[in-house]
Structure formats: C-alpha cells, structure tokens
Design an enzyme around this catalytic site. Sequence first.
Site, PDB file in Angstrom:
ATOM      1  N   SER A 196       0.798  -1.225   0.000  1.00 28.22           N
ATOM      2  CA  SER A 196       0.000   0.000   0.000  1.00 28.22           C
ATOM      3  C   SER A 196       0.833   1.279   0.000  1.00 28.22           C
ATOM      4  O   SER A 196       0.312   2.345  -0.299  1.00 28.22           O
ATOM      5  CB  SER A 196      -0.952   0.017   1.205  1.00 28.22           C
ATOM      6  OG  SER A 196      -0.238   0.186   2.411  1.00 28.22           O
ATOM      7  N   LYS A 252       0.950   4.501   6.885  1.00 27.56           N
ATOM      8  CA  LYS A 252       0.428   5.330   5.789  1.00 27.56           C
ATOM      9  C   LYS A 252       1.084   6.707   5.888  1.00 27.56           C
ATOM     10  O   LYS A 252       1.809   7.019   6.837  1.00 27.56           O
ATOM     11  CB  LYS A 252      -1.089   5.513   5.897  1.00 27.56           C
ATOM     12  CG  LYS A 252      -1.904   4.232   5.971  1.00 27.56           C
ATOM     13  CD  LYS A 252      -1.998   3.485   4.666  1.00 27.56           C
ATOM     14  CE  LYS A 252      -2.862   2.238   4.802  1.00 27.56           C
ATOM     15  NZ  LYS A 252      -2.800   1.385   3.586  1.00 27.56           N
TER      16      LYS A 252
END
Length: 268
Positions: free
Chosen positions: A53, A114
């Site tokens: 990701s 993230k």
Amino acid sequence: MGQADDMASTSQGGKPSGTESIIETIRSLVIVVLIVVGVRTFLWEPFNIPSGSMIPTLQVGDYLWVSKYSYGYSRYSFPFSLNLFEGRVPDRVPHRGDVAVFRFTKDTSIDYVKRIIGLPGDHVQVRAGQLYLNGKAVPCAPRGEYAAVDEHRTRMDGALCHETLPGSAGAAPVEHDVLRLTDDGMQNDTPDYVVPPGYFFAMGDNRDDSADSRFMGDGREDLGFVPMENLVGHVGMVFFSVDSAYPVWQFWEWPMEIRWARLFTMIH
C-alpha cells in the site's frame, strides 16, 4: 599484606556456587530485557512491511526503524497496549506528509503504516484521481511508467508522479512519489472530507491499492479518520529490505534477495 589478603579472599570464595551463577545469569537477562523493552517503548521500534500500500516509498519486505518519541506516548506505545493514561503525553501533532505507524481503527491490535495527508480542520478530497487539499489541487508532476510487485507477487503497471504536499506548522513542503494505476474507482472520486479535531487523514502512496481514510464505511477494512491517540511513531529509516521471491529453503538465493540499495534509506 594487602596482596595476601586478596589472594586469601579469592582462594576461599573465588568461584561462585551453582545457585549464585544461575541468579547472576537471570539478573543479566532481566537487565537486557528491560533495556530492550525500554528502547522499543520510548526510543525506536522495528517494523516490517507486509503489503504494497505504500509503494513506491516503502516496498514489501522493508524493515523500518520507527521513532516512538516523535508524537509523544499513548497506551499504544507500551507492550500489550497497557492503558496507563488517557490521550498522548506529551501531545505532539504530526506534520502533514509524515509517514507514520498507527493502530488500525477497527482493530487496535493491528499496525498500519500510511502517509498523513490531512490534519484537524483540513478539507481532503480526490477528484478524477487528483488530490485536493483545502480546495487546492496538490501538485503531482508525472515521472513516467512504473511497475511494482505486491505482497501476492502480482505485477502492477502504472505511472509515478512526484507529489508536493504543503507543510504544516511552519515546516517545508514534503515531496515524495506516488503510484497511480487508474483514475477510476471510488478511491479516485471521494466526498469532501473535513478532518475532525483529534484525528488525522491517512493515505497510501500506492493510491489505487491502499485501504485508507478515503474509505469511511462500516466495513471491516474501512479505516476512516484516525484518532491521534492511535499513533505509534514516525517512520525514519529502512534498515533492511528483502524481496522474498524464492522459497525459504533455497538459502543460496538469500544474498540475491537482499535489496542492498535500500539499506539505511531515509524515508520522506
């Protein structure tokens, strides 16, 4: 005289008994464990990257050092998430653009990594694949084609662009690459999200293969806004990286799987 006394003392009690040796060994092990726990709790903790990701910034198989002191400490800083106090101490707000480790909103036993895109009060929206922050398009200069491999060994062909996020709290803008696979899909056309107080908005640099704050539903994988309390630390450096393309038993391939160029890479 003093020399004779020393010799006599050594002669009488020079070798510790078996019980004393065991106690001394246990004592040494306890000290080592306490030092390791202290470093991991208050200074730096290693994490590894199991998913794609954050490609291209982070690769599957990267091992990271994460600074625990950057944002202060919360229950998630401690082993077993010991609930010793509420909130963060001290309460340090992250910077926009930081790559951070935090606990998943639906299951706080799971660590996520993230990039922090929006801070309290920010408006965040994606339209036709273009990121908008507080009503302004975030510049993202094309950098050509890019092929990546995710955690399932699936090849992803897309394009890189060099994004420049505006800084926060007087910090300089943060420049980094993002991977774009498509301009379609709900992740590329979102509502205008307003980050509430005490929360942040996080996105993966692999913009079309990231379960992040753009997904606000009740699904098990929907991240939504992330409480500041869930922050674990700021990603600082890749200290090791391996591309596990071969079975573990093929040990002769191990040196070829190490991504030597990524060792000791600072993350921005």
